[in-house]
Design a protein around this motif. Sequence first.
Motif, PDB file in Angstrom:
ATOM      1  N   PHE A  12       6.698  11.527 -14.098  1.00  0.00           N
ATOM      2  CA  PHE A  12       6.557  12.607 -13.118  1.00  0.00           C
ATOM      3  C   PHE A  12       5.130  12.668 -12.581  1.00  0.00           C
ATOM      4  O   PHE A  12       4.918  12.829 -11.370  1.00  0.00           O
ATOM      5  CB  PHE A  12       6.950  13.936 -13.763  1.00  0.00           C
ATOM      6  CG  PHE A  12       6.831  15.106 -12.848  1.00  0.00           C
ATOM      7  CD1 PHE A  12       7.741  15.298 -11.815  1.00  0.00           C
ATOM      8  CD2 PHE A  12       5.811  16.015 -13.007  1.00  0.00           C
ATOM      9  CE1 PHE A  12       7.627  16.370 -10.966  1.00  0.00           C
ATOM     10  CE2 PHE A  12       5.682  17.100 -12.167  1.00  0.00           C
ATOM     11  CZ  PHE A  12       6.600  17.275 -11.136  1.00  0.00           C
ATOM     12  N   LEU A  13       4.144  12.520 -13.455  1.00  0.00           N
ATOM     13  CA  LEU A  13       2.749  12.517 -13.006  1.00  0.00           C
ATOM     14  C   LEU A  13       2.456  11.336 -12.078  1.00  0.00           C
ATOM     15  O   LEU A  13       1.722  11.475 -11.088  1.00  0.00           O
ATOM     16  CB  LEU A  13       1.804  12.485 -14.211  1.00  0.00           C
ATOM     17  CG  LEU A  13       1.718  13.764 -15.037  1.00  0.00           C
ATOM     18  CD1 LEU A  13       0.768  13.562 -16.214  1.00  0.00           C
ATOM     19  CD2 LEU A  13       1.256  14.926 -14.182  1.00  0.00           C
ATOM     20  N   ILE A  14       3.045  10.192 -12.381  1.00  0.00           N
ATOM     21  CA  ILE A  14       2.855   9.017 -11.521  1.00  0.00           C
ATOM     22  C   ILE A  14       3.465   9.272 -10.142  1.00  0.00           C
ATOM     23  O   ILE A  14       2.876   8.913  -9.112  1.00  0.00           O
ATOM     24  CB  ILE A  14       3.439   7.757 -12.187  1.00  0.00           C
ATOM     25  CG1 ILE A  14       2.575   7.358 -13.381  1.00  0.00           C
ATOM     26  CG2 ILE A  14       3.543   6.606 -11.197  1.00  0.00           C
ATOM     27  CD1 ILE A  14       3.138   6.231 -14.215  1.00  0.00           C
ATOM     28  N   LEU A  15       4.634   9.904 -10.097  1.00  0.00           N
ATOM     29  CA  LEU A  15       5.254  10.225  -8.805  1.00  0.00           C
ATOM     30  C   LEU A  15       4.409  11.225  -8.015  1.00  0.00           C
ATOM     31  O   LEU A  15       4.270  11.105  -6.787  1.00  0.00           O
ATOM     32  CB  LEU A  15       6.671  10.768  -9.013  1.00  0.00           C
ATOM     33  CG  LEU A  15       7.716   9.755  -9.447  1.00  0.00           C
ATOM     34  CD1 LEU A  15       9.039  10.459  -9.720  1.00  0.00           C
ATOM     35  CD2 LEU A  15       7.897   8.693  -8.387  1.00  0.00           C
ATOM     36  N   ILE A  16       3.853  12.216  -8.699  1.00  0.00           N
ATOM     37  CA  ILE A  16       2.980  13.184  -8.024  1.00  0.00           C
ATOM     38  C   ILE A  16       1.740  12.475  -7.475  1.00  0.00           C
ATOM     39  O   ILE A  16       1.314  12.739  -6.344  1.00  0.00           O
ATOM     40  CB  ILE A  16       2.579  14.314  -8.998  1.00  0.00           C
ATOM     41  CG1 ILE A  16       3.809  15.133  -9.396  1.00  0.00           C
ATOM     42  CG2 ILE A  16       1.504  15.211  -8.397  1.00  0.00           C
ATOM     43  CD1 ILE A  16       4.463  15.862  -8.249  1.00  0.00           C
ATOM     44  N   HIS A  17       1.162  11.565  -8.234  1.00  0.00           N
ATOM     45  CA  HIS A  17      -0.012  10.828  -7.771  1.00  0.00           C
ATOM     46  C   HIS A  17       0.335   9.948  -6.570  1.00  0.00           C
ATOM     47  O   HIS A  17      -0.466   9.819  -5.628  1.00  0.00           O
ATOM     48  CB  HIS A  17      -0.600   9.983  -8.902  1.00  0.00           C
ATOM     49  CG  HIS A  17      -1.859   9.276  -8.501  1.00  0.00           C
ATOM     50  ND1 HIS A  17      -1.861   7.986  -8.030  1.00  0.00           N
ATOM     51  CD2 HIS A  17      -3.146   9.698  -8.482  1.00  0.00           C
ATOM     52  CE1 HIS A  17      -3.094   7.635  -7.745  1.00  0.00           C
ATOM     53  NE2 HIS A  17      -3.905   8.661  -8.013  1.00  0.00           N
TER      54      HIS A  17
END
Length: 106
Positions: A12-17
Amino acid sequence: MGLGFLVGFLGFLILIHAAYSTIQYRGLLKITEEEFSGPPLNVVIEVTLGLVLCMWAALTVPGKFLSIHPDSEENRIVSLPANLDFMIFNHRYKVFSVELDVKLKH
């Protein structure tokens, strides 16, 4: 909360980034007055990696499977209420069932 939850959170953090990087890239293109032809390769790789990690977490994190056997004690969750006065069996399907019965008789 185990490894699956952490992997899902990382995905999820990678998608937000990746979303933030795309917005930043579009802003840079507006400043340089270039046309947007697509996201950069590193954003595509981030989205793919984030998607794979989130899918893996979604498949591994859910709870345990329950038995599907009808006589299993695990399936005895709901019992009928003592007061049956409020149970209604007349609903909108009643209109369609009469039409279906007429069609089947002919």
